[in-house]
Design an enzyme around this catalytic site. Structure first.
Site, short mmCIF file in Angstrom:
data_model
loop_
_atom_site.label_atom_id
_atom_site.label_comp_id
_atom_site.label_asym_id
_atom_site.label_seq_id
_atom_site.Cartn_x
_atom_site.Cartn_y
_atom_site.Cartn_z
N GLU A 48 -10.95 3.60 -11.64
CA GLU A 48 -9.52 3.32 -11.92
C GLU A 48 -9.44 2.12 -13.01
OE1 GLU A 48 -7.84 2.42 -7.89
OE2 GLU A 48 -8.40 4.16 -7.45
N LEU A 98 -5.77 7.54 -8.89
CA LEU A 98 -5.93 6.47 -7.90
C LEU A 98 -6.33 7.25 -6.61
CD1 LEU A 98 -2.63 4.48 -8.40
CD2 LEU A 98 -5.10 4.16 -9.38
N GLU A 142 -9.95 7.12 -4.24
CA GLU A 142 -11.14 6.53 -4.10
C GLU A 142 -12.10 7.59 -3.44
OE1 GLU A 142 -8.65 3.24 -4.87
OE2 GLU A 142 -8.43 4.95 -3.51
N GLN A 150 -11.57 -0.70 -7.29
CA GLN A 150 -10.82 -1.84 -7.86
C GLN A 150 -11.06 -3.03 -6.90
OE1 GLN A 150 -6.96 -1.27 -9.03
NE2 GLN A 150 -7.44 -0.65 -11.14
N PHE A 151 -10.90 -2.85 -5.51
CA PHE A 151 -10.91 -3.96 -4.52
C PHE A 151 -11.64 -3.45 -3.32
CE2 PHE A 151 -7.65 -5.61 -7.14
CZ PHE A 151 -7.78 -6.84 -7.03
N ILE A 172 -11.81 0.51 -0.34
CA ILE A 172 -13.10 1.31 -0.64
C ILE A 172 -13.07 2.35 0.59
CG2 ILE A 172 -14.68 -0.04 1.19
CD1 ILE A 172 -16.49 0.00 -1.37
N PRO A 188 -11.18 4.99 2.05
CA PRO A 188 -11.42 6.42 1.64
C PRO A 188 -12.57 7.00 1.15
CG PRO A 188 -9.35 5.38 0.87
CD PRO A 188 -10.35 4.21 1.12
N HIS A 242 -6.83 -7.16 -0.32
CA HIS A 242 -7.65 -7.61 -1.71
C HIS A 242 -8.44 -8.46 -1.50
CE1 HIS A 242 -4.09 -5.65 -3.47
NE2 HIS A 242 -4.66 -5.64 -4.66
#
Length: 325
Positions: free
Chosen positions: A28, A57, A59, A81-82, A86, A88, A128
């Protein structure tokens, strides 16, 4: 070059892509925006849209697409991204990436890297600041690698990309730009599956990884001023674990403190403590101590510092271990 971790990771990705046209990046905002932390900045312009791809978007799609691409001969490096996003992707990593070599009796492998910023310390909002590396470390067939400095980030990422099997590569975002280090952009990979000794001493073993190396080294410095010499080990590759280096250090010092940011219960420090109990019990002169996060969700920004292991908490545990017996 004196680089931050972000710059070192960017250079490693560029080196890998220049050397091997099979290396592709996806995730992403990794292309046009250069990633949320700008780790992939400039790579779209250099290598083109066929090798640096912005994804939806999704994952699960990012991980699944990477497994398929790896099975067909590419070497995808996917970014989540964070770490809090993760989950999914876990289905694809556990059910497919980790099993592909076994399932096909070695006919296919899965040379992919799943990158994710992890950990707290930047005053982020919920989801996050996760540190759930132990979940991936429990899965046979996955390597879990966590760098703790710019130079190790450069070398370990190159090694992960070149590895024929899947690697979960977790980047401690708290030190993305907080630490600078001399890095040789020479394409040399750092060894996987080995601990890195950061400091040598005969009185105490301090075991850690990721951003916690900062506080652990600070604690070792304070202890040195008190006449205590510490071995400081950066685990770097959680699985497969280099237990031999840890056990050799404990045999020398007789005392061990394990430091990690993740929650206490079933954190990876428990596995290290169990290995020491199984294989190094007679070397111990004191119980193994763990200094960790707490068994709760990472607090919102105002209380985050109370969750994170501090130098003071590490020193308290070290002094208790040193005073035992």
């Amino acid at each position: 070059m004196t680089w931050t971790m972000v710059q070192a990771l960017n250079a490693a990705l560029a080196r890998a892509m220049a050397e091997d046209e099979r290396v592709v990046l996806l995730g992403e905002d990794v292309a046009v925006d250069g990633g949320v932390f700008r780790v992939t900045d400039g790579l779209l312009d250099r290598f083109g849209a066929e090798r640096v791809l912005d994804t939806p978007l999704a994952e699960a799609v990012i991980a699944g697409l990477s497994v398929g691409a790896a099975a067909q001969g590419l070497r995808p490096v996917a970014e989540i991204q964070f770490m809090g996003f993760i989950y999914p992707a876990i289905d694809q990593m556990v059910c497919h990436a980790s099993r592909l070599r076994w399932r096909t009796r070695g006919r296919l492998t899965c040379p992919m890297v799943l990158r994710a910023p992890y950990g707290g310390g930047i005053r982020a909002i919920e989801h996050h600041s996760e540190s759930t590396e132990a979940m991936f470390a429990h899965v046979p067939g996955l390597r879990v690698v966590i760098p703790s400095s710019p130079a190790r980030a450069y070398g370990l990422l190159l090694a992960a990309i070149r590895d024929p099997d899947p690697v979960v590569f977790l980047e401690p975002k708290r030190i993305y730009r907080a630490v600078r280090e001399e890095v040789a952009d020479d394409g040399a990979a750092a060894p996987l599956d080995t601990c890195f000794p950061l400091r040598e001493g005969g009185d105490l073993t301090l075991v850690t990884w990721g951003a916690m190396t900062v506080e652990t080294l600070a604690a070792a410095e304070t202890l040195a001023a008190e006449g205590v010499a510490s071995d400081v080990l950066d685990v770097a590759t959680l699985t497969p674990l280099d237990a031999a280096t840890i056990l050799a250090s404990v045999e020398k010092t007789g005392r061990c403190v394990i430091v990690h940011e993740a929650a206490l219960t079933a954190g990876f420090g428990a596995e290290i403590a169990a290995r020491i109990a199984e294989h190094g019990l007679l070397s111990l002169q004191a119980p193994v101590k763990r200094v960790t996060g707490y068994d709760t969700v990472m607090p919102l920004p105002r209380l985050e510092h109370l969750y994170m292991p501090s130098t003071e908490r590490i020193l308290t545990a070290a002094r208790e271990v040193l005073a035992f017996g």
